[in-house]
Design a protein around this motif. Structure first.
Motif, short mmCIF file in Angstrom:
data_model
loop_
_atom_site.label_atom_id
_atom_site.label_comp_id
_atom_site.label_asym_id
_atom_site.label_seq_id
_atom_site.Cartn_x
_atom_site.Cartn_y
_atom_site.Cartn_z
N GLY A 17 56.00 38.74 44.35
CA GLY A 17 55.85 39.41 45.83
C GLY A 17 54.71 40.36 45.93
O GLY A 17 53.78 40.12 47.03
N THR A 18 54.31 41.01 44.84
CA THR A 18 53.18 41.94 45.07
C THR A 18 51.77 41.24 45.04
O THR A 18 50.85 41.46 45.64
CB THR A 18 53.27 43.10 43.99
N ILE A 19 51.77 40.15 44.05
CA ILE A 19 50.62 39.34 43.79
C ILE A 19 50.33 38.66 45.13
O ILE A 19 49.22 38.73 45.71
CB ILE A 19 50.90 38.40 42.73
N GLU A 20 51.31 38.20 45.70
CA GLU A 20 51.00 37.49 47.09
C GLU A 20 50.69 38.28 48.24
O GLU A 20 49.64 37.84 49.09
CB GLU A 20 52.20 36.73 47.39
N ARG A 21 51.28 39.57 48.10
CA ARG A 21 50.71 40.34 49.13
C ARG A 21 49.43 41.06 48.91
O ARG A 21 48.59 41.09 49.99
CB ARG A 21 51.84 41.69 49.36
N LEU A 22 48.95 41.15 47.73
CA LEU A 22 47.57 41.57 47.54
C LEU A 22 46.66 40.75 47.77
O LEU A 22 45.48 40.95 48.21
CB LEU A 22 47.51 42.06 46.03
N LEU A 23 47.13 39.39 47.55
CA LEU A 23 46.18 38.21 47.87
C LEU A 23 45.88 38.37 49.56
O LEU A 23 44.61 37.73 49.89
CB LEU A 23 46.64 36.98 47.56
N ILE A 24 46.94 38.23 50.20
CA ILE A 24 46.78 38.38 51.48
C ILE A 24 45.99 39.68 52.20
O ILE A 24 45.08 39.61 53.04
CB ILE A 24 48.10 38.52 52.29
N GLU A 25 46.41 40.81 51.68
CA GLU A 25 45.52 42.03 52.19
C GLU A 25 44.17 42.10 51.69
O GLU A 25 43.28 42.66 52.13
CB GLU A 25 46.49 43.41 51.64
N ARG A 26 43.78 41.61 50.18
CA ARG A 26 42.69 41.92 49.90
C ARG A 26 41.74 40.76 49.57
O ARG A 26 41.02 40.45 48.73
CB ARG A 26 42.53 42.74 48.63
N GLU A 27 42.04 39.54 50.37
CA GLU A 27 41.55 38.25 50.04
C GLU A 27 40.12 38.06 49.86
O GLU A 27 39.54 37.53 48.76
CB GLU A 27 42.04 37.32 51.24
N GLU A 28 39.43 38.92 50.41
CA GLU A 28 37.77 38.90 50.44
C GLU A 28 37.61 39.58 49.14
O GLU A 28 36.06 39.68 48.90
CB GLU A 28 37.24 39.52 51.48
N ARG A 29 38.40 40.38 48.58
CA ARG A 29 37.91 41.43 47.45
C ARG A 29 38.27 40.95 46.25
O ARG A 29 38.02 41.61 45.32
CB ARG A 29 38.27 42.72 47.83
N VAL A 30 39.25 39.71 45.98
CA VAL A 30 39.86 39.42 44.92
C VAL A 30 39.07 37.95 44.55
O VAL A 30 39.06 37.00 45.24
CB VAL A 30 41.32 38.92 44.84
N ARG A 31 38.24 38.14 43.45
CA ARG A 31 37.77 37.06 42.56
C ARG A 31 38.56 36.46 41.35
O ARG A 31 38.75 37.02 40.72
CB ARG A 31 36.27 37.40 42.22
N LEU A 32 39.07 35.17 41.61
CA LEU A 32 39.66 34.30 40.58
C LEU A 32 38.73 33.41 39.93
O LEU A 32 37.74 32.97 40.50
CB LEU A 32 40.91 33.87 41.34
N PRO A 33 39.46 33.11 38.54
CA PRO A 33 38.53 32.00 37.86
C PRO A 33 38.52 30.81 38.71
O PRO A 33 39.22 30.26 39.29
CB PRO A 33 39.38 31.87 36.53
N SER A 34 37.40 30.27 38.56
CA SER A 34 36.95 28.83 38.87
C SER A 34 37.04 27.59 38.12
O SER A 34 37.38 26.38 38.16
CB SER A 34 35.87 28.71 39.70
N ASP A 35 37.14 28.44 36.56
CA ASP A 35 37.35 27.40 35.56
C ASP A 35 37.96 27.96 34.43
O ASP A 35 37.91 29.25 34.16
CB ASP A 35 35.96 26.52 35.19
N LEU A 36 38.50 27.35 33.42
CA LEU A 36 39.08 27.95 32.41
C LEU A 36 38.94 27.04 30.88
O LEU A 36 38.45 26.00 31.14
CB LEU A 36 40.92 27.96 32.62
N ALA A 37 39.08 27.93 29.89
CA ALA A 37 38.84 26.97 28.65
C ALA A 37 40.14 26.89 27.92
O ALA A 37 40.95 27.41 28.09
CB ALA A 37 38.15 28.11 27.80
N TYR A 38 40.16 25.87 27.27
CA TYR A 38 41.03 25.44 26.25
C TYR A 38 40.75 24.83 25.05
O TYR A 38 39.54 24.47 24.71
CB TYR A 38 42.08 24.57 27.29
N GLU A 39 41.56 24.57 24.35
CA GLU A 39 41.53 24.12 22.82
C GLU A 39 41.44 22.50 22.80
O GLU A 39 42.79 21.95 23.23
CB GLU A 39 42.03 24.59 21.82
#
Length: 398
Positions: free
Chosen positions: A256-278
């Motif tokens: 719930g908190t994560i979803e709220r933070l994404l709504i409230e701070r959408e323009e300020r939160v930068r998430l990974p666009s790619d990920l590494a794996y083995e």
């Protein structure tokens, strides 16, 4: 505000609380930056002609790391460049006799304070001040110095009991850590403030984000918390596969908190666009768009690294809590190391917090002097960022 070593004078009998808690490998205590940091306080007190009696903890009862401080005395002596006596007693007759026989300019380390039954219970300072532990030692001293900022979130006897019965001061580590770790709340910066947040303890990170609100312009997310936020955005990541047990329970707790933070701070939160794996023992990378999680992703990818670096380069202040990936494996160290390197090369105020993340600086040969402050605190750093109580600091300020 608390008093510091600048206020203590000279020639006193001083009880000093350090945090020398260290890794123990096959019974051997490992040297780390805590010894070198606390050595400054101990050395300054010795040179001031004080009788210096140190106390510290190591591990917890029942764990392999719960050992005597005898080895710690030798390691501390190397850093202070002066002999450190040791007594295998905390507050009994042997300890008191050793304290009384100490001369001006000499240093004594008492046994592991967690071997005293009065130490560990979380109690109010007033109750700890009445414990046998405090009542036995306090009369032997003129002053108490707390240098154990990394344990300041605990309300244990050695941290909060003595300030009620002795003139009390902050050591140099306590002073510097408190100043740096509260700066995000207390200082004004001439430009954007960025937080780099990662690691495995997503709940801590979510709490930090929830508490800081308008203090931060941009959040750069990696590690477990980065995946959980991606999950909230609808990507097929951020849950446990292959025997891991770090995502699902933290998702249930923080969804719930994560979803709220994404709504409230959408323009300020930068998430990974790619990920590494083995794959076949090598590092591979994939875009998060369209990915299906059938394996762990132990690092962010290079597109994300470059995007995060661009934000850092424009920042006036950068605060770090948690690694971008499993940096202990060199194949997946790029996210953590390259982000730290970018911070070190940027002309900004920078604080790197948490023992695990700061360890990457040493492990990969980065220069600690490139950062404004590298914290040795974990839980206390989180408490400072979130504005939560730090009982040991409050006891010094009373």
């Amino acid at each position: 505000m608390f008093k510091t070593l600048d206020d203590i004078g000279t020639g006193k009998r001083v009880l000093v609380r350090l945090d020398l808690n260290s890794p123990v490998e096959e019974g051997v205590v490992q040297d780390n930056r805590r010894f070198s940091r606390h050595a400054r306080t101990v050395r300054e007190l010795r040179e001031g002609g004080h009788h210096v009696v140190c106390m510290a903890h190591q591990g917890r009862p029942g764990r392999d790391s719960f050992v005597s401080l005898e080895q710690h005395a030798d390691i501390l002596a190397d850093h202070v460049d002066h002999p450190v006596q040791f007594v295998d007693d905390v507050c009994g007759e042997r300890a008191v006799d050793a304290v009384r026989s100490l001369e001006s300019g000499e240093i004594l380390l008492l046994e592991n304070v967690r071997m005293c039954g009065d130490e560990l219970p979380e109690r109010p300072p007033e109750e700890h001040a009445e414990s046998e532990f405090v009542r036995a030692l306090a009369p032997e001293f003129d002053a108490y110095v707390n240098d154990a900022y990394s344990a300041a979130h605990r309300s244990h006897a050695s941290l909060v009991g003595f300030p009620l019965v002795l003139d009390s001061y902050a050591g140099r580590v306590m002073e510097r850590e408190y100043e740096a770790n509260t700066s995000i709340a207390n200082r004004e910066f001439d430009g954007p403030v960025t937080m780099v947040l990662g690691g495995a303890k997503a709940t801590d990170v979510v709490d930090v984000m929830d508490a800081l609100d308008q203090k931060v312009d941009t959040y750069l997310l990696g590690g477990v918390v980065g995946e959980l936020f991606l999950r909230a955005e609808g990507y097929d990541v951020g849950y446990d596969v292959g025997g891991t047990d770090v995502f699902d329970y933290q998702w249930e707790r923080n969804e719930g908190t994560i979803e709220r933070l994404l709504i409230e701070r959408e323009e300020r939160v930068r998430l990974p666009s790619d990920l590494a794996y083995e794959a076949d023992g090598e590092r591979e990378e994939c875009q998060v768009e369209g990915v299906e999680k059938d394996r762990p992703f132990p690092d962010i990818g290079h597109d994300t690294i470059e995007a995060f670096q661009s934000v850092i380069e424009e920042s006036a202040a950068v605060f770090v809590k948690g690694a971008m990936g499993v940096f202990e494996d060199e194949r997946f160290s790029d996210g953590t190391v390259e982000i730290l390197r970018a911070i070190g090369e940027t002309d900004c105020f920078s604080v790197v917090g948490g023992g695990d993340t700061s360890r990457a600086i040493t492990l990969y040969g980065l220069d600690e002097d490139d950062f404004s402050h590298v914290s040795i605190a974990g839980g206390a750093y989180v408490n400072a960022l979130t504005g939560s109580e730090l009982p040991a600091v409050e006891a010094l300020c009373d």
